[in-house]
Design a protein around this motif. Structure first.
Motif, PDB file in Angstrom:
ATOM      1  N   UNK A  16       0.687  -1.191  -0.130  1.00 11.48           N
ATOM      2  CA  UNK A  16       0.183   0.134  -0.012  1.00 11.48           C
ATOM      3  C   UNK A  16       0.877   1.397  -0.088  1.00 11.48           C
ATOM      4  N   UNK A  17       1.877   1.134   0.642  1.00  7.89           N
ATOM      5  CA  UNK A  17       2.879   2.387   0.629  1.00  7.89           C
ATOM      6  C   UNK A  17       3.335   2.392  -0.569  1.00  7.89           C
ATOM      7  N   UNK A  18       3.745   1.500  -1.264  1.00 11.33           N
ATOM      8  CA  UNK A  18       4.361   1.464  -2.692  1.00 11.33           C
ATOM      9  C   UNK A  18       3.231   2.184  -3.830  1.00 11.33           C
ATOM     10  N   UNK A  19       2.086   1.576  -3.492  1.00  8.99           N
ATOM     11  CA  UNK A  19       0.878   2.069  -4.265  1.00  8.99           C
ATOM     12  C   UNK A  19       0.443   3.652  -4.162  1.00  8.99           C
ATOM     13  N   UNK A  20       0.845   4.008  -2.799  1.00  4.21           N
ATOM     14  CA  UNK A  20       0.602   5.648  -2.575  1.00  4.21           C
ATOM     15  C   UNK A  20       1.647   5.967  -3.120  1.00  4.21           C
ATOM     16  N   UNK A  21       3.005   5.776  -3.145  1.00  3.59           N
ATOM     17  CA  UNK A  21       4.065   6.517  -3.742  1.00  3.59           C
ATOM     18  C   UNK A  21       3.790   6.567  -5.271  1.00  3.59           C
ATOM     19  N   UNK A  22       3.218   5.362  -5.583  1.00  2.47           N
ATOM     20  CA  UNK A  22       3.090   5.545  -7.410  1.00  2.47           C
ATOM     21  C   UNK A  22       2.044   6.436  -7.584  1.00  2.47           C
ATOM     22  N   UNK A  23       0.890   6.415  -6.811  1.00  2.00           N
ATOM     23  CA  UNK A  23      -0.063   7.417  -6.897  1.00  2.00           C
ATOM     24  C   UNK A  23       0.324   8.812  -7.009  1.00  2.00           C
ATOM     25  N   UNK A  24       1.318   9.205  -6.006  1.00  2.00           N
ATOM     26  CA  UNK A  24       1.938  10.440  -5.764  1.00  2.00           C
ATOM     27  C   UNK A  24       2.705  10.774  -7.149  1.00  2.00           C
ATOM     28  N   UNK A  25       3.508   9.803  -7.800  1.00  2.00           N
ATOM     29  CA  UNK A  25       4.286   9.945  -8.789  1.00  2.00           C
ATOM     30  C   UNK A  25       3.595  10.207 -10.007  1.00  2.00           C
ATOM     31  N   UNK A  26       2.378   9.429 -10.236  1.00  2.00           N
ATOM     32  CA  UNK A  26       1.497   9.786 -11.379  1.00  2.00           C
ATOM     33  C   UNK A  26       0.724  11.022 -10.990  1.00  2.00           C
ATOM     34  N   UNK A  27       0.476  11.761 -10.030  1.00  2.00           N
ATOM     35  CA  UNK A  27      -0.078  12.898  -9.896  1.00  2.00           C
ATOM     36  C   UNK A  27       1.113  13.864 -10.315  1.00  2.00           C
ATOM     37  N   UNK A  28       2.279  13.683  -9.893  1.00  2.00           N
ATOM     38  CA  UNK A  28       3.234  14.692 -10.226  1.00  2.00           C
ATOM     39  C   UNK A  28       3.725  14.815 -11.711  1.00  2.00           C
ATOM     40  N   UNK A  29       3.404  13.572 -12.198  1.00  2.00           N
ATOM     41  CA  UNK A  29       3.751  13.388 -13.735  1.00  2.00           C
ATOM     42  C   UNK A  29       2.492  14.201 -14.400  1.00  2.00           C
ATOM     43  N   UNK A  30       1.454  13.930 -14.043  1.00  2.00           N
ATOM     44  CA  UNK A  30       0.033  14.571 -14.616  1.00  2.00           C
ATOM     45  C   UNK A  30       0.206  16.065 -14.659  1.00  2.00           C
ATOM     46  N   UNK A  31       0.742  16.474 -13.342  1.00  2.00           N
ATOM     47  CA  UNK A  31       0.959  17.868 -13.299  1.00  2.00           C
ATOM     48  C   UNK A  31       1.955  18.524 -14.195  1.00  2.00           C
ATOM     49  N   UNK A  32       2.942  17.711 -14.212  1.00  2.00           N
ATOM     50  CA  UNK A  32       4.131  18.225 -15.280  1.00  2.00           C
ATOM     51  C   UNK A  32       3.648  18.013 -16.548  1.00  2.00           C
ATOM     52  N   UNK A  33       2.860  17.215 -17.079  1.00  2.00           N
ATOM     53  CA  UNK A  33       2.257  16.985 -18.353  1.00  2.00           C
ATOM     54  C   UNK A  33       1.274  18.414 -18.688  1.00  2.00           C
ATOM     55  N   UNK A  34       0.528  18.513 -17.729  1.00  2.00           N
ATOM     56  CA  UNK A  34      -0.257  19.643 -17.843  1.00  2.00           C
ATOM     57  C   UNK A  34       0.382  20.986 -17.883  1.00  2.00           C
TER      58      UNK A  34
END
Length: 140
Positions: free
Chosen positions: A2-20
């Motif tokens: 779950x910690x890995x999934x949480x980190x993955x979600x954070x990274x995805x959110x960061x990537x989405x922000x960077x893409x935007x």
């Protein structure tokens, strides 16, 4: 996990922000490039208009100068003829004719001055040397 999934979600959110942010930057760049292209075209049109007006005024000034030289030459020839004429009446008539031509010459010079003032107004330059320099640069 779950910690890995949480980190993955954070990274995805960061990537989405960077893409935007990248998309916004690209759109801004594209709009800026469009503006640059528009202003370059406008600058080119203005330069072409200026060059056309400059040539027109230059031709007019050359024409006026040529006409002034012709009138001056004719006046000098007529003055020379007038000196050799013994008839007082003929001399008076020639003097009147020369006076009329002189006045016409002054009117032509006034037109030349008006053309020069229009040239100054069109270019925004007041100094004749600057006008000549600008013309020479425009010709290059």
């Amino acid at each position: 996990q779950s910690k890995l999934e949480q980190t993955l979600q954070q990274k995805k959110a960061q990537i989405a922000l960077a893409i935007e942010a990248t998309n916004v930057a690209l759109e801004t760049r594209d709009e800026a490039n469009k503006k640059i292209a528009y202003y370059n075209e406008e600058l080119l049109r203005n330069q072409q208009d200026f060059d056309a007006k400059w040539r027109e005024l230059d031709n007019e000034m050359e024409s006026e100068e040529k006409r002034r030289r012709q009138v001056k030459k004719q006046m000098e020839e007529e003055a020379k003829k007038a000196r050799h004429t013994d008839d007082d009446a003929a001399q008076k008539a020639q003097l009147q004719e020369l006076t009329a031509k002189y006045e016409a010459q002054q009117a032509e010079e006034a037109r030349f001055e008006e053309a020069y003032l229009k040239l100054q107004e069109a270019t925004g330059l007041k100094d004749i040397d600057e006008l000549v320099e600008t013309f020479l640069e425009a010709e290059e």
